[in-house]
Write an enzyme that holds these catalytic residues in place. Structure first.
Site, short mmCIF file in Angstrom:
data_model
loop_
_atom_site.label_atom_id
_atom_site.label_comp_id
_atom_site.label_asym_id
_atom_site.label_seq_id
_atom_site.Cartn_x
_atom_site.Cartn_y
_atom_site.Cartn_z
N ASP A 149 -44.86 29.94 -79.02
CA ASP A 149 -44.07 28.77 -78.66
C ASP A 149 -43.40 28.25 -79.93
O ASP A 149 -44.06 27.66 -80.79
CB ASP A 149 -44.95 27.68 -78.04
CG ASP A 149 -45.47 28.05 -76.65
OD1 ASP A 149 -45.61 29.25 -76.37
OD2 ASP A 149 -45.75 27.12 -75.86
N LYS A 212 -38.76 25.59 -72.90
CA LYS A 212 -39.84 24.62 -72.79
C LYS A 212 -39.33 23.25 -73.22
O LYS A 212 -38.57 23.14 -74.18
CB LYS A 212 -41.01 25.08 -73.68
CG LYS A 212 -42.20 24.14 -73.77
CD LYS A 212 -43.27 24.74 -74.68
CE LYS A 212 -44.40 23.75 -74.96
NZ LYS A 212 -45.42 24.31 -75.88
N LYS A 248 -41.08 25.94 -68.85
CA LYS A 248 -42.36 25.29 -69.12
C LYS A 248 -42.16 23.82 -69.48
O LYS A 248 -41.69 23.51 -70.57
CB LYS A 248 -43.09 26.00 -70.26
CG LYS A 248 -44.43 25.36 -70.66
CD LYS A 248 -45.10 26.13 -71.78
CE LYS A 248 -46.35 25.43 -72.30
NZ LYS A 248 -47.01 26.18 -73.40
#
Length: 312
Positions: A149, A212, A248
């Protein structure tokens, strides 16, 4: 579309023209539609299915300065067996930790199928030189991370240095090797929904496997209007390129009713193909506990309360 993406990323000016040529976002309309989707009623059978699906979509997360190997081992065990008394309870999708905790998580999870995600690239600020960010990423992958991430340089994005951000994502993806890359936009710092749409497209064009919302370290984090825009982006990107990108939301999603609102939005906006842990995740630390309590209530008819689950 492949040729147009190549042309759009040939220079900062070309990329700016492409991103600013995307349809604008009607903020009032987005907020109204998000609010409307959030009122959908989910009945008992569908609710039980949705809760189990939400559990399978959780990236169970600990990203604190006081994280210890023991805490990470406990979290990994919880990810594999969220309810030790109920073997029918599904595992979570992943455990998300800092890079120095990847090896501990990986060893604990073993062959369970639960992934190890690691934040990298000078998380959460993103303020570091590129060699540092790439070394951060490579270290996490070498320790066994299945997913990375990364956080974009919001300063560069907000300054209009789009090609710099694009090239950074491309370089980090290369450093990931076989690990999947989730690109964190930190939407709470992007100021407008138009910027959220542009950053979403930029991250997808650079090859991110997921986009995300947030690091979870600032507010606002994930919101339904932002999610509406980002889900429209992944839908439109697949229509334009044939490539599917995951989504996400992370930060501030603590209750089952909120998770279900997101699932409704995913289905209504992007489509049912995204109702799968391969394409949708919740970044959360406390959401799992509420999902477990609601799951137990549906099975037994009695609300167990917070003592039913472990504290993270």
């Amino acid at each position: 579309m492949a040729s147009s993406v190549s042309e759009a990323t040939s220079s900062d000016a070309a990329l700016r023209r492409f991103l600013h040529g995307l349809p604008g976002v009607d903020q009032v309309g987005a907020e109204q539609r998000a609010a409307g989707l959030g009122t959908r009623s989910i009945k008992t059978t569908a609710k039980a299915w949705a809760i189990d699906l939400a559990i399978r979509m959780v990236d169970l997360t600990t990203l604190e300065g006081n994280d210890t190997p023991g805490k990470v081992r406990a979290l990994a065990n919880k990810a594999m067996h969220p309810d030790p008394l109920d073997p029918t309870c599904p595992s979570t999708a992943a455990v998300c930790v800092y890079p120095d905790m990847v090896a501990t998580a990986k060893k604990t999870l073993g062959s369970s199928g639960v992934k190890v995600a690691a934040v990298a690239t000078a998380f959460p600020s993103g303020r570091a030189a590129m060699p540092v960010k790439l070394a951060d990423t490579r270290d996490a992958v070498a320790a066994g991370a299945d997913e990375i991430d990364m956080v974009i340089d919001r300063g560069a994005f907000l300054s209009g240095r789009y090609l710099e951000v694009f090239e950074e994502i491309v370089a980090v993806k290369e450093a990931c090797g076989d690990a999947h890359l989730k690109v964190i936009l930190e939407t709470g710092e992007l100021q407008t929904l138009d910027s959220v749409r542009r950053a979403s497209w930029l991250a997808m064009m650079a090859g991110g496997h997921f986009i995300k919302t947030s690091t979870g370290k600032i507010q606002p984090a994930a919101t339904l209007p932002v999610s509406l825009v980002m889900l429209e982006a992944v839908r439109d990107f697949r229509e334009a390129t044939g490539q599917m990108v995951g989504y996400k939301p992370a930060g501030g999603i603590r209750h089952s009713k909120d998770a279900i609102k997101y699932l409704v939005m995913v289905n209504e906006v992007a489509g049912e193909d995204w109702l799968d842990p391969d394409w949708f995740r919740f970044g959360a630390s406390t959401l799992l506990n509420d999902l477990l309590m609601q799951r137990n209530k549906l099975k037994t008819g009695a609300y167990s309360g917070p003592d039913y689950v472990t504290l993270d």
